[in-house]
Design a protein around this motif. Structure first.
Motif, PDB file in Angstrom:
ATOM      1  N   ALA A   1      23.748  67.977  69.299  1.00 40.35           N
ATOM      2  CA  ALA A   1      24.756  66.935  69.144  1.00 40.35           C
ATOM      3  C   ALA A   1      24.875  66.097  70.405  1.00 40.35           C
ATOM      4  CB  ALA A   1      26.103  67.567  68.790  1.00 40.35           C
ATOM      5  N   ALA A   2      24.782  66.755  71.553  1.00 38.31           N
ATOM      6  CA  ALA A   2      24.890  66.010  72.802  1.00 38.31           C
ATOM      7  C   ALA A   2      23.687  65.116  73.010  1.00 38.31           C
ATOM      8  CB  ALA A   2      25.018  66.998  73.966  1.00 38.31           C
ATOM      9  N   ALA A   3      22.517  65.575  72.544  1.00 42.10           N
ATOM     10  CA  ALA A   3      21.288  64.821  72.763  1.00 42.10           C
ATOM     11  C   ALA A   3      21.095  63.714  71.744  1.00 42.10           C
ATOM     12  CB  ALA A   3      20.083  65.758  72.714  1.00 42.10           C
ATOM     13  N   SER A   4      21.755  63.794  70.582  1.00 40.94           N
ATOM     14  CA  SER A   4      21.510  62.838  69.498  1.00 40.94           C
ATOM     15  C   SER A   4      22.806  62.255  68.956  1.00 40.94           C
ATOM     16  CB  SER A   4      20.735  63.535  68.363  1.00 40.94           C
ATOM     17  OG  SER A   4      19.534  64.066  68.843  1.00 40.94           O
ATOM     18  N   PRO A   5      23.497  61.431  69.741  1.00 42.72           N
ATOM     19  CA  PRO A   5      24.686  60.774  69.206  1.00 42.72           C
ATOM     20  C   PRO A   5      24.297  59.774  68.135  1.00 42.72           C
ATOM     21  CG  PRO A   5      24.074  59.817  71.306  1.00 42.72           C
ATOM     22  CD  PRO A   5      23.176  61.003  71.102  1.00 42.72           C
ATOM     23  N   ASP A   6      25.287  59.257  67.408  1.00 47.00           N
ATOM     24  CA  ASP A   6      24.989  58.279  66.370  1.00 47.00           C
ATOM     25  C   ASP A   6      24.235  57.093  66.953  1.00 47.00           C
ATOM     26  OD1 ASP A   6      26.130  59.761  64.409  1.00 47.00           O
ATOM     27  OD2 ASP A   6      28.051  58.714  64.427  1.00 47.00           O
ATOM     28  N   VAL A   7      23.251  56.626  66.213  1.00 44.43           N
ATOM     29  CA  VAL A   7      22.419  55.512  66.658  1.00 44.43           C
ATOM     30  C   VAL A   7      22.967  54.218  66.068  1.00 44.43           C
ATOM     31  CG1 VAL A   7      20.092  54.565  66.688  1.00 44.43           C
ATOM     32  CG2 VAL A   7      20.432  57.042  66.729  1.00 44.43           C
ATOM     33  N   PRO A   8      23.194  53.186  66.889  1.00 48.50           N
ATOM     34  CA  PRO A   8      23.686  51.921  66.333  1.00 48.50           C
ATOM     35  C   PRO A   8      22.639  51.264  65.462  1.00 48.50           C
ATOM     36  CG  PRO A   8      23.069  51.633  68.633  1.00 48.50           C
ATOM     37  CD  PRO A   8      22.981  53.110  68.346  1.00 48.50           C
ATOM     38  N   ALA A   9      23.082  50.676  64.361  1.00 50.80           N
ATOM     39  CA  ALA A   9      22.183  49.991  63.439  1.00 50.80           C
ATOM     40  C   ALA A   9      23.025  49.122  62.526  1.00 50.80           C
ATOM     41  CB  ALA A   9      21.369  50.995  62.616  1.00 50.80           C
ATOM     42  N   PRO A  10      22.436  48.101  61.936  1.00 48.66           N
ATOM     43  CA  PRO A  10      23.192  47.271  60.996  1.00 48.66           C
ATOM     44  C   PRO A  10      23.509  48.034  59.724  1.00 48.66           C
ATOM     45  CG  PRO A  10      20.874  46.667  60.964  1.00 48.66           C
ATOM     46  CD  PRO A  10      21.039  47.650  62.096  1.00 48.66           C
ATOM     47  N   ALA A  11      24.529  47.606  59.012  1.00 46.45           N
ATOM     48  CA  ALA A  11      24.831  48.196  57.712  1.00 46.45           C
ATOM     49  C   ALA A  11      23.680  47.921  56.754  1.00 46.45           C
ATOM     50  CB  ALA A  11      26.125  47.614  57.167  1.00 46.45           C
ATOM     51  N   PRO A  12      23.458  48.781  55.780  1.00 51.60           N
ATOM     52  CA  PRO A  12      22.383  48.534  54.809  1.00 51.60           C
ATOM     53  C   PRO A  12      22.600  47.209  54.079  1.00 51.60           C
ATOM     54  CG  PRO A  12      23.244  50.765  54.603  1.00 51.60           C
ATOM     55  CD  PRO A  12      24.166  50.043  55.519  1.00 51.60           C
ATOM     56  N   VAL A  13      21.512  46.611  53.653  1.00 53.70           N
ATOM     57  CA  VAL A  13      21.592  45.368  52.896  1.00 53.70           C
ATOM     58  C   VAL A  13      22.182  45.664  51.521  1.00 53.70           C
ATOM     59  CG1 VAL A  13      20.279  43.449  51.918  1.00 53.70           C
ATOM     60  CG2 VAL A  13      19.588  44.469  54.106  1.00 53.70           C
ATOM     61  N   ALA A  14      23.137  44.841  51.106  1.00 51.97           N
ATOM     62  CA  ALA A  14      23.736  44.976  49.779  1.00 51.97           C
ATOM     63  C   ALA A  14      22.981  44.061  48.817  1.00 51.97           C
ATOM     64  CB  ALA A  14      25.209  44.610  49.822  1.00 51.97           C
ATOM     65  N   PHE A  15      22.327  44.656  47.843  1.00 50.71           N
ATOM     66  CA  PHE A  15      21.542  43.880  46.882  1.00 50.71           C
ATOM     67  C   PHE A  15      22.288  43.773  45.561  1.00 50.71           C
ATOM     68  CE2 PHE A  15      18.297  45.818  49.652  1.00 50.71           C
ATOM     69  CZ  PHE A  15      17.613  44.678  50.049  1.00 50.71           C
ATOM     70  N   ALA A  16      22.101  42.653  44.887  1.00 50.98           N
ATOM     71  CA  ALA A  16      22.600  42.542  43.526  1.00 50.98           C
ATOM     72  C   ALA A  16      21.832  43.513  42.634  1.00 50.98           C
ATOM     73  CB  ALA A  16      22.420  41.107  43.014  1.00 50.98           C
ATOM     74  N   GLU A  17      22.427  43.885  41.515  1.00 52.65           N
ATOM     75  CA  GLU A  17      21.869  44.951  40.683  1.00 52.65           C
ATOM     76  C   GLU A  17      20.439  44.668  40.246  1.00 52.65           C
ATOM     77  OE1 GLU A  17      22.882  47.342  36.511  1.00 52.65           O
ATOM     78  OE2 GLU A  17      24.316  45.933  37.364  1.00 52.65           O
ATOM     79  N   HIS A  18      20.126  43.422  39.931  1.00 53.68           N
ATOM     80  CA  HIS A  18      18.798  43.118  39.389  1.00 53.68           C
ATOM     81  C   HIS A  18      17.938  42.341  40.386  1.00 53.68           C
ATOM     82  CE1 HIS A  18      19.956  44.687  35.513  1.00 53.68           C
ATOM     83  NE2 HIS A  18      21.028  43.917  35.500  1.00 53.68           N
ATOM     84  N   THR A  19      18.135  42.601  41.680  1.00 53.24           N
ATOM     85  CA  THR A  19      17.300  41.960  42.693  1.00 53.24           C
ATOM     86  C   THR A  19      15.831  42.337  42.481  1.00 53.24           C
ATOM     87  OG1 THR A  19      19.098  42.005  44.302  1.00 53.24           O
ATOM     88  CG2 THR A  19      16.876  41.734  45.172  1.00 53.24           C
ATOM     89  N   ALA A  20      14.955  41.349  42.529  1.00 55.86           N
ATOM     90  CA  ALA A  20      13.520  41.603  42.346  1.00 55.86           C
ATOM     91  C   ALA A  20      13.004  42.499  43.461  1.00 55.86           C
ATOM     92  CB  ALA A  20      12.753  40.282  42.333  1.00 55.86           C
ATOM     93  N   LEU A  21      12.034  43.335  43.121  1.00 61.74           N
ATOM     94  CA  LEU A  21      11.508  44.276  44.103  1.00 61.74           C
ATOM     95  C   LEU A  21      10.974  43.596  45.364  1.00 61.74           C
ATOM     96  CD1 LEU A  21       9.718  46.959  41.888  1.00 61.74           C
ATOM     97  CD2 LEU A  21      11.829  47.214  43.185  1.00 61.74           C
TER      98      LEU A  21
END
Length: 341
Positions: A51-71
């Motif tokens: 836990a001391a060696a691996s604190p939370d890593v900063p990163a952007p929030a996941p991308v929010a896709f519409a339900e039928h977004t093309a692959l």
């Protein structure tokens, strides 16, 4: 699951005075308690350091896709998120994580259905053309699989995809790191809590995956180690035709018939897999009960060869051959010698 520091202690040489000679019910209970005690002692030392060696890593929030977004749009959005996560990790001094993230997107063509670079991270990657595939294998990993160890997990997915493509070009593999895996040396790996949370994510994902793949595609679940606990708790529809459990500590169920699926259930274990020495018992909410390779469980056996716990998807192995046939729905049950604890 990687191999713990030591195997469970064997049966003691002597008997406690007054203990009945026929105390069979007590011996598995004693073995499990010794195993759990060893794990908890190790966890008391390892977890605070980790836990001391691996604190939370900063990163952007996941991308929010519409339900039928093309692959293609989904893949492009997640590649951009991955690149930003690598930049943020680098800026925060997390150079090791940054390098691993850059490796994940190195060729600029990675196909991620989902990506979250925060903390231990999650990633769901497609290998192959999902829209034309009529055979789709979903790999579910076990403990200690994170973005920091992702390339090891991905290597198995690549090996499987290469074997599938050689026999059936209209195939794809999905590497599903869609849950927070437990640590091998932790209390969470002894219970189904993480698996229950993962199954609640995996079930709906399989429905959406079936909709994204080619019409009438057949899906298979290939589940390693603690991932087999996840799969055993995941309700599946008719598109999932086969579930393979390998390197499994048990599922929490007494038999394959108890699993929430109509799919064929397979089980295999390599001859040198240390997990065969873990007591397959269940006490309350601890442990996972019946060994899936035990004939009493009722799974179809497959040949897993002589390999160890991390060898199932290595090129050239009998286990990879077997899992390929299961994913292609061409496998027949075998009667390999089952290693016993």
């Amino acid at each position: 699951m990687t191999r713990p520091a030591g195997r469970p202690a064997g049966r003691p040489a002597g008997r406690t005075a007054g203990r009945p000679e026929g105390g069979r019910a007590g011996r598995p209970r004693g073995r499990l308690r010794r195993t759990l005690l060893a794990g908890l002692v190790a966890a008391a030392v390892v977890l605070p350091v980790s836990a001391a060696a691996s604190p939370d890593v900063p990163a952007p929030a996941p991308v929010a896709f519409a339900e039928h977004t093309a692959l293609p749009d989904r893949y492009a959005g997640n590649r951009a998120n991955l690149a930003e996560a690598a930049r943020m990790a680098q800026d925060a001094g997390r150079t090791g994580r940054a390098a691993k993230l850059r490796a994940m997107g190195a060729d600029g063509t990675a196909r991620f259905l989902a990506f979250d670079g925060r903390g231990k991270g999650r990633a769901v990657e497609v290998l192959g053309d999902l829209e034309t595939a009529d055979r789709v294998a979903v790999l579910v990993p076990g403990s200690d699989t994170t973005l920091d160890t992702y390339q090891r997990f991905r290597a198995g997915a690549v090996a499987l995809q290469q074997r599938l493509q050689a026999e059936h070009p209209r195939s794809a593999v999905v590497a599903w790191l869609g849950y927070d895996t437990p640590g091998t040396v932790s209390t969470t790996v002894l219970t189904a809590d993480r698996a229950d949370a993962a199954a609640a994510e995996l079930g709906p994902f399989l429905v959406r995956l079936g909709q994204a793949a080619a019409p009438h595609a057949r899906l298979s679940l290939l589940c390693h180690s603690y991932g087999s606990v996840v799969c055993a708790r995941t309700g599946t529809g008719p598109q999932v035709t086969d579930i393979a459990l390998f390197g499994s500590p048990g599922t929490g169920a007494g038999s394959a018939a108890e699993l929430p699926t109509g799919a064929r259930v397979w089980a295999g274990r390599g001859g040198a897999d240390w997990i065969g020495h873990v007591p397959h018992v269940r006490l309350g909410g601890i442990g996972f009960g019946t060994d899936p390779v035990d004939p009493a469980f009722g799974a179809r056996p497959f040949d897993a060869g002589p390999g160890g716990h991390s060898d199932y998807l290595k090129p050239g192995t009998a286990s990879l051959d077997s899992l390929t046939r299961i994913a292609l729905a061409t496998a027949a049950p075998t009667t390999p010698e089952v290693p016993r604890a």
